[in-house]
Design a protein around this motif. Structure first.
Motif, PDB file in Angstrom:
ATOM      1  N   ASP A   1      18.826   8.832 -55.192  1.00 22.88           N
ATOM      2  CA  ASP A   1      18.039   8.566 -56.462  1.00 22.88           C
ATOM      3  C   ASP A   1      16.452   8.477 -55.791  1.00 22.88           C
ATOM      4  O   ASP A   1      15.805   7.568 -56.603  1.00 22.88           O
ATOM      5  CB  ASP A   1      18.519   7.153 -56.893  1.00 22.88           C
ATOM      6  N   HIS A   2      16.006   9.243 -55.201  1.00 21.78           N
ATOM      7  CA  HIS A   2      14.636   9.145 -54.731  1.00 21.78           C
ATOM      8  C   HIS A   2      14.300  10.519 -54.134  1.00 21.78           C
ATOM      9  O   HIS A   2      15.184  11.554 -54.089  1.00 21.78           O
ATOM     10  CB  HIS A   2      14.487   8.162 -53.415  1.00 21.78           C
TER      11      HIS A   2
ATOM     12  N   GLY B   1       8.385   9.007 -44.302  1.00 18.05           N
ATOM     13  CA  GLY B   1       8.131   8.459 -42.885  1.00 18.05           C
ATOM     14  C   GLY B   1       9.234   8.835 -42.086  1.00 18.05           C
ATOM     15  O   GLY B   1       9.414  10.043 -41.824  1.00 18.05           O
ATOM     16  N   HIS B   2      10.105   7.973 -41.785  1.00 16.55           N
ATOM     17  CA  HIS B   2      11.438   8.174 -40.965  1.00 16.55           C
ATOM     18  C   HIS B   2      12.537   7.178 -41.356  1.00 16.55           C
ATOM     19  O   HIS B   2      12.352   6.153 -41.907  1.00 16.55           O
ATOM     20  CB  HIS B   2      10.970   8.271 -39.449  1.00 16.55           C
ATOM     21  N   TYR B   3      13.511   7.527 -41.170  1.00 13.51           N
ATOM     22  CA  TYR B   3      14.751   6.660 -41.218  1.00 13.51           C
ATOM     23  C   TYR B   3      15.129   5.830 -40.116  1.00 13.51           C
ATOM     24  O   TYR B   3      15.062   6.349 -39.040  1.00 13.51           O
ATOM     25  CB  TYR B   3      16.168   7.632 -41.737  1.00 13.51           C
ATOM     26  N   SER B   4      15.379   4.612 -40.362  1.00 11.82           N
ATOM     27  CA  SER B   4      16.020   3.722 -39.204  1.00 11.82           C
ATOM     28  C   SER B   4      17.199   2.900 -39.941  1.00 11.82           C
ATOM     29  O   SER B   4      17.005   2.220 -41.059  1.00 11.82           O
ATOM     30  CB  SER B   4      14.849   2.805 -38.862  1.00 11.82           C
ATOM     31  N   ARG B   5      18.313   2.989 -39.361  1.00 13.47           N
ATOM     32  CA  ARG B   5      19.468   2.401 -39.704  1.00 13.47           C
ATOM     33  C   ARG B   5      19.827   2.809 -41.282  1.00 13.47           C
ATOM     34  O   ARG B   5      20.139   2.015 -42.319  1.00 13.47           O
ATOM     35  CB  ARG B   5      19.340   0.853 -39.734  1.00 13.47           C
ATOM     36  N   ASN B   6      19.531   3.785 -41.453  1.00 14.47           N
ATOM     37  CA  ASN B   6      19.770   4.736 -42.944  1.00 14.47           C
ATOM     38  C   ASN B   6      18.839   4.264 -44.002  1.00 14.47           C
ATOM     39  O   ASN B   6      18.916   4.397 -45.183  1.00 14.47           O
ATOM     40  CB  ASN B   6      20.918   4.636 -43.239  1.00 14.47           C
TER      41      ASN B   6
ATOM     42  N   GLY C   1       3.251   9.390 -48.064  1.00 20.75           N
ATOM     43  CA  GLY C   1       3.752  10.181 -49.269  1.00 20.75           C
ATOM     44  C   GLY C   1       4.928   9.364 -50.114  1.00 20.75           C
ATOM     45  O   GLY C   1       5.314   9.798 -51.218  1.00 20.75           O
ATOM     46  N   ASP C   2       5.174   8.186 -49.866  1.00 23.95           N
ATOM     47  CA  ASP C   2       6.403   7.385 -50.483  1.00 23.95           C
ATOM     48  C   ASP C   2       5.282   6.574 -51.621  1.00 23.95           C
ATOM     49  O   ASP C   2       5.881   5.701 -52.363  1.00 23.95           O
ATOM     50  CB  ASP C   2       6.858   6.444 -49.605  1.00 23.95           C
ATOM     51  N   LEU C   3       4.135   6.185 -51.316  1.00 23.06           N
ATOM     52  CA  LEU C   3       3.163   5.538 -52.211  1.00 23.06           C
ATOM     53  C   LEU C   3       3.395   5.396 -53.789  1.00 23.06           C
ATOM     54  O   LEU C   3       3.641   4.857 -54.585  1.00 23.06           O
ATOM     55  CB  LEU C   3       1.898   5.411 -52.136  1.00 23.06           C
ATOM     56  N   LYS C   4       3.572   6.917 -54.242  1.00 22.58           N
ATOM     57  CA  LYS C   4       3.491   7.249 -55.815  1.00 22.58           C
ATOM     58  C   LYS C   4       4.885   6.680 -56.169  1.00 22.58           C
ATOM     59  O   LYS C   4       5.044   5.933 -57.234  1.00 22.58           O
ATOM     60  CB  LYS C   4       3.572   8.692 -55.853  1.00 22.58           C
TER      61      LYS C   4
END
Length: 442
Positions: A379-380, A385-390, A397-400
């Protein structure tokens, strides 16, 4: 070249220099996020152009932002091992020291923060949610380094409405200790002289997506003395969390929860139906009193001590209790005005008897408390950035995507990994706060 021409050139050079200085000073007076700065020669006109472009999702902004991902310098006056100069902290970090509206002053909130690391990220979050009319309880993990705890103590000492939990736990991910940490703060908060209306819990890597006034208005107008605890009846695939005994293990190297082969004896106290949902909540002061005093809440707490991640069933199970005839706990609440009236009518009859204050027996997953990008969800648009604990640690790039979400808070952030991400979010929230204030600012 004759002296007259030299004089003219010299005057022209001086004039150009003066004009440049005036221009730079005018740029410096623009509203900016508090405490950090970019290398503007590399990153353009920050934050007006860069952040706005990133929130708009422009491709050129992503390229420009990538060059600036790690360009920052630390804010003065706050860090592990450093004495906290309160006057400098409040001034340099631009803390808001007076309510921004009468509406907010009349509706104080209580925050519970359970933290153990990332001091600078924590202070960035705290500054975003701090308001002088609110009250804040910070639970520092017993396992946290001494320097971290001392720095948090120094931060709390700068404010009359901030304190550290009087009793602390060695918090284990997925363990009962995480739930107990919240309850420790609740026990302290009910003793506070601040007449808070709602309690909200956060971790140190959260960040608000709404201003304090927007949050107050949502709680007052949409939820109207109801508790927000998203969740559903316990699904089959996680029932082993509560059918088998679990144990917490703590060592110098790591801490974890282990599932044993021993099955739990006896059923859920008082015949309660177990629900599963978010460990995060926004609950009324009356509900907190119920949790700390009611026998059903106490017995469920005791029963939950050897379960896995009990904070994911405790709050939502208590908030689904209903003594009202005809209430369907498995129904999905759609959040309409009509549904709210039905629930109000259903709960009025039994609240005076043994009902749960502000309960939402048919709420389902409604109540968008936290925005999260899970690695196994579709759903995204992926994690920039990067994943930590899923869970995604948000990048520029996630700001929008974040700007389009209607949640109250987002998780997770790491200031040392992607500082401009939080910088732009703070710039956005700060501008909203200042545009909404109705009391003159100094």
């Amino acid at each position: 070249m004759n002296p007259a021409k030299l004089s003219v050139l010299f005057c022209a050079a001086v004039s150009a220099f003066v004009c440049l200085c005036i221009y730079l000073l005018s740029k410096a007076k623009k509203p900016v996020a508090r405490g950090w700065s970019f290398d503007c020669a590399r990153c353009g006109d920050y934050p007006d152009e860069l952040c706005s472009a990133l929130f708009d999702g422009k491709a050129v902004a992503a390229v420009l932002g990538a060059q600036c991902e790690q360009v920052h310098r630390e804010r003065p006056g706050f860090g592990a091992g450093l004495p906290v100069n309160c006057s400098r902290l409040l001034a340099d970090h631009s803390y808001i020291t007076k309510p921004l509206s009468q509406e907010e002053a009349d509706f104080p909130l209580a925050y519970i923060l359970v933290v153990h690391k990332n001091l600078q990220t924590l202070e960035w979050l705290f500054r975003a949610i701090y308001m002088p009319q609110n009250v804040y309880c910070i639970h520092v993990d017993q396992k946290a380094p001494a320097g971290f705890r001392q720095a948090v103590e120094g931060l709390a000492a700068c404010f009359d409405n901030v304190f550290l939990a009087s009793r602390t736990e060695s918090v284990v991910y997925g363990g009962f200790s995480r739930l107990q940490a919240d309850l420790n703060c609740m026990q302290d908060l009910v003793l506070s002289s601040v007449p808070w209306k709602y309690a909200l819990n956060l971790c140190g890597q959260d960040y608000p997506l709404k201003s304090n006034r927007e949050l107050v208005q949502l709680l007052k107008q949409r939820w109207k003395d109801k508790n927000i605890t998203p969740g559903i009846l316990q699904p089959d695939h996680i029932k082993q969390r509560t059918t088998h005994v679990h144990r917490e293990y703590i060592s110098p190297a790591e801490s974890y929860v282990v599932k044993t082969e021993t099955r739990k004896a006896g059923g859920v106290p008082h015949g309660l139906k177990l629900y599963f949902g978010s460990a995060y909540y926004a609950v009324t002061r009356e509900f907190v009193d119920f949790v700390l005093k009611d026998e059903r809440a106490k017995d469920l707490l005791q029963w939950s001590r050897d379960t896995y991640s009990p904070d994911e069933h405790y709050w939502v199970t208590l908030n689904r209790i209903s003594d009202a005839p005809g209430a369907d706990p498995s129904a999905e609440w759609e959040g309409s005005v009509r549904s709210i009236k039905w629930l109000d009518q259903a709960t009025v009859a039994h609240n005076g008897c043994k009902g749960v204050p502000g309960s939402m027996p048919a709420a389902g997953w409604k109540g968008n408390l936290r925005v999260v990008k899970w690695s196994d969800r579709k759903d995204h648009d992926g994690c920039h950035g990067h994943y930590s604990r899923n869970i995604c640690i948000y990048g520029l790039g996630d700001l929008k995507w974040l700007s389009e979400k209607d949640g109250l808070f987002a998780n997770k952030f790491e200031l040392h990994s992607y500082p401009p991400t939080l910088e732009c979010l703070e710039y956005r929230i700060l501008n909203r706060m200042l545009s909404q204030n109705t009391i003159a600012l100094q």
